[in-house]
Structure formats: structure tokens, C-alpha cells
Design a protein around this motif. Structure first.
Motif, PDB file in Angstrom:
ATOM      1  N   ARG A   5      32.865   1.156   6.601  1.00  0.00           N
ATOM      2  CA  ARG A   5      33.142   0.765   5.220  1.00  0.00           C
ATOM      3  C   ARG A   5      32.701  -0.663   4.903  1.00  0.00           C
ATOM      4  N   ARG A   6      32.657  -1.529   5.935  1.00  0.00           N
ATOM      5  CA  ARG A   6      32.204  -2.919   5.732  1.00  0.00           C
ATOM      6  C   ARG A   6      31.480  -3.384   6.981  1.00  0.00           C
ATOM      7  N   LEU A   7      30.370  -4.098   6.755  1.00  0.00           N
ATOM      8  CA  LEU A   7      29.623  -4.768   7.825  1.00  0.00           C
ATOM      9  C   LEU A   7      29.406  -6.212   7.417  1.00  0.00           C
ATOM     10  N   VAL A   8      29.621  -7.125   8.332  1.00  0.00           N
ATOM     11  CA  VAL A   8      29.271  -8.525   8.111  1.00  0.00           C
ATOM     12  C   VAL A   8      28.293  -8.902   9.220  1.00  0.00           C
ATOM     13  N   LEU A   9      27.096  -9.290   8.800  1.00  0.00           N
ATOM     14  CA  LEU A   9      26.012  -9.562   9.737  1.00  0.00           C
ATOM     15  C   LEU A   9      25.534 -11.003   9.630  1.00  0.00           C
ATOM     16  N   ASP A  10      25.244 -11.604  10.761  1.00  0.00           N
ATOM     17  CA  ASP A  10      24.600 -12.912  10.813  1.00  0.00           C
ATOM     18  C   ASP A  10      23.129 -12.629  11.057  1.00  0.00           C
ATOM     19  N   THR A  11      22.276 -13.031  10.119  1.00  0.00           N
ATOM     20  CA  THR A  11      20.860 -12.683  10.199  1.00  0.00           C
ATOM     21  C   THR A  11      19.964 -13.909  10.084  1.00  0.00           C
ATOM     22  N   LEU A  12      18.734 -13.722  10.509  1.00  0.00           N
ATOM     23  CA  LEU A  12      17.668 -14.707  10.344  1.00  0.00           C
ATOM     24  C   LEU A  12      16.574 -14.015   9.559  1.00  0.00           C
ATOM     25  N   LYS A  13      16.102 -14.642   8.474  1.00  0.00           N
ATOM     26  CA  LYS A  13      15.075 -14.021   7.642  1.00  0.00           C
ATOM     27  C   LYS A  13      14.060 -15.060   7.201  1.00  0.00           C
ATOM     28  N   PRO A  14      12.830 -14.614   6.924  1.00  0.00           N
ATOM     29  CA  PRO A  14      11.848 -15.547   6.359  1.00  0.00           C
ATOM     30  C   PRO A  14      12.234 -15.891   4.916  1.00  0.00           C
ATOM     31  N   HIS A  15      11.640 -16.944   4.362  1.00  0.00           N
ATOM     32  CA  HIS A  15      11.938 -17.323   2.975  1.00  0.00           C
ATOM     33  C   HIS A  15      11.553 -16.219   1.994  1.00  0.00           C
ATOM     34  N   GLU A  16      10.484 -15.502   2.313  1.00  0.00           N
ATOM     35  CA  GLU A  16      10.063 -14.367   1.484  1.00  0.00           C
ATOM     36  C   GLU A  16      10.143 -13.105   2.319  1.00  0.00           C
ATOM     37  N   PRO A  17      10.772 -12.073   1.821  1.00  0.00           N
ATOM     38  CA  PRO A  17      11.324 -11.895   0.488  1.00  0.00           C
ATOM     39  C   PRO A  17      12.605 -12.711   0.314  1.00  0.00           C
ATOM     40  N   MET A  65      17.187  -1.270  10.069  1.00  0.00           N
ATOM     41  CA  MET A  65      15.777  -0.965   9.840  1.00  0.00           C
ATOM     42  C   MET A  65      15.277  -1.641   8.567  1.00  0.00           C
ATOM     43  N   ALA A  66      16.081  -1.645   7.504  1.00  0.00           N
ATOM     44  CA  ALA A  66      15.671  -2.280   6.242  1.00  0.00           C
ATOM     45  C   ALA A  66      15.504  -3.784   6.422  1.00  0.00           C
ATOM     46  N   ILE A  67      16.420  -4.410   7.144  1.00  0.00           N
ATOM     47  CA  ILE A  67      16.325  -5.853   7.387  1.00  0.00           C
ATOM     48  C   ILE A  67      15.074  -6.167   8.204  1.00  0.00           C
ATOM     49  N   GLU A  68      14.816  -5.387   9.225  1.00  0.00           N
ATOM     50  CA  GLU A  68      13.631  -5.605  10.068  1.00  0.00           C
ATOM     51  C   GLU A  68      12.341  -5.368   9.286  1.00  0.00           C
ATOM     52  N   GLU A  69      12.314  -4.347   8.428  1.00  0.00           N
ATOM     53  CA  GLU A  69      11.120  -4.068   7.620  1.00  0.00           C
ATOM     54  C   GLU A  69      10.807  -5.210   6.655  1.00  0.00           C
ATOM     55  N   MET A  70      11.841  -5.999   6.294  1.00  0.00           N
ATOM     56  CA  MET A  70      11.638  -7.133   5.402  1.00  0.00           C
ATOM     57  C   MET A  70      11.446  -8.435   6.179  1.00  0.00           C
ATOM     58  N   GLY A  71      11.249  -8.331   7.503  1.00  0.00           N
ATOM     59  CA  GLY A  71      10.928  -9.494   8.327  1.00  0.00           C
ATOM     60  C   GLY A  71      12.109 -10.196   8.942  1.00  0.00           C
ATOM     61  N   GLY A  72      13.302  -9.657   8.782  1.00  0.00           N
ATOM     62  CA  GLY A  72      14.501 -10.304   9.302  1.00  0.00           C
ATOM     63  C   GLY A  72      14.949  -9.728  10.638  1.00  0.00           C
ATOM     64  N   THR A  73      15.902 -10.409  11.249  1.00  0.00           N
ATOM     65  CA  THR A  73      16.526  -9.944  12.483  1.00  0.00           C
ATOM     66  C   THR A  73      18.032 -10.142  12.380  1.00  0.00           C
ATOM     67  N   ILE A  74      18.770  -9.316  13.067  1.00  0.00           N
ATOM     68  CA  ILE A  74      20.224  -9.440  13.109  1.00  0.00           C
ATOM     69  C   ILE A  74      20.591 -10.211  14.364  1.00  0.00           C
ATOM     70  N   HIS A  75      21.266 -11.367  14.176  1.00  0.00           N
ATOM     71  CA  HIS A  75      21.745 -12.152  15.321  1.00  0.00           C
ATOM     72  C   HIS A  75      23.003 -11.543  15.906  1.00  0.00           C
ATOM     73  N   SER A  76      23.935 -11.169  15.007  1.00  0.00           N
ATOM     74  CA  SER A  76      25.204 -10.623  15.487  1.00  0.00           C
ATOM     75  C   SER A  76      25.878  -9.808  14.397  1.00  0.00           C
ATOM     76  N   ILE A  77      26.735  -8.903  14.853  1.00  0.00           N
ATOM     77  CA  ILE A  77      27.615  -8.170  13.953  1.00  0.00           C
ATOM     78  C   ILE A  77      28.946  -8.911  14.008  1.00  0.00           C
ATOM     79  N   ASP A  78      29.320  -9.557  12.904  1.00  0.00           N
ATOM     80  CA  ASP A  78      30.502 -10.415  12.900  1.00  0.00           C
ATOM     81  C   ASP A  78      31.776  -9.718  12.459  1.00  0.00           C
ATOM     82  N   GLU A  79      31.645  -8.597  11.761  1.00  0.00           N
ATOM     83  CA  GLU A  79      32.825  -7.837  11.358  1.00  0.00           C
ATOM     84  C   GLU A  79      32.404  -6.406  11.061  1.00  0.00           C
TER      85      GLU A  79
END
Length: 95
Positions: A5-17, A65-79
Motif C-alpha cells: 500500500r505504501r513504498l518509500v524509496l531513497d533513489t538517485l536520478k539524473p537531472h533529466e527527466p 523498472m520505471a525508475i531504471e528506464e528513466m535513468g534512476g537507481t534505488i538506493h534503499s527501500i526505507d518503508e
């Protein structure tokens, strides 16, 4: 198995998008009703973002998969919240 029902993610993403585009993509995924993205650190090439997602049946696989397709990575699942309702954190003795 209980729905997420809820995910809190710490991510790293490029400026674009930008976070508007990322939020729109995540918000359009099946089972997601709300997305909140906050940038908490900027670098020359990347941004650290906290992504909070709520919905009735969130697919972590589809989100990652959506985050990775937009150039990002997930550092951790925080909640993670799963089940029939969302429980907010309660104050405990450890706090």
C-alpha cells in the motif's frame, strides 16, 4: 499475499527527466494512486530523491523498472506498508 500500500524509496536520478515527469510516469502505473517526490541533495550530474508511493496494489517490480528506464537507481527501500490499510508510524520507547 498482502498488497503493498505504501513504498518509500531513497533513489538517485539524473537531472533529466525532472521530478514532474518521473512522478507522472510512476503515478500512471497500475495500482498507484499517489506519488510524492522530494529532492534532498543535488550534485552536478545527479539528484538524490525520496519517493513516496501510495496505492491499493503497488508492484515493486513495475516501480523499480520505471525508475531504471528513466535513468534512476534505488538506493534503499526505507518503508513498506502492506495489508488492508495503511498504518502510520507510532511513537515508541526507542523514539
Amino acid at each position: 499475499m498482502a498488497n503493498i500500500r505504501r513504498l518509500v524509496l531513497d533513489t538517485l536520478k539524473p537531472h533529466e527527466p525532472n521530478i514532474i515527469e518521473l512522478a507522472q510516469v510512476l503515478g500512471s502505473l497500475e495500482g498507484i494512486s499517489a506519488v510524492n517526490i522530494s529532492i534532498y541533495e543535488l550534485d552536478r550530474k545527479v539528484e538524490n530523491a525520496k519517493i513516496t508511493i501510495e496505492g491499493e496494489a503497488i508492484s515493486y517490480t513495475n516501480v523499480s523498472m520505471a525508475i531504471e528506464e528513466m535513468g534512476g537507481t534505488i538506493h534503499s527501500i526505507d518503508e513498506v506498508v502492506a495489508g488492508k490499510q495503511i498504518i502510520d508510524d507510532a511513537v515508541t520507547l526507542q523514539d
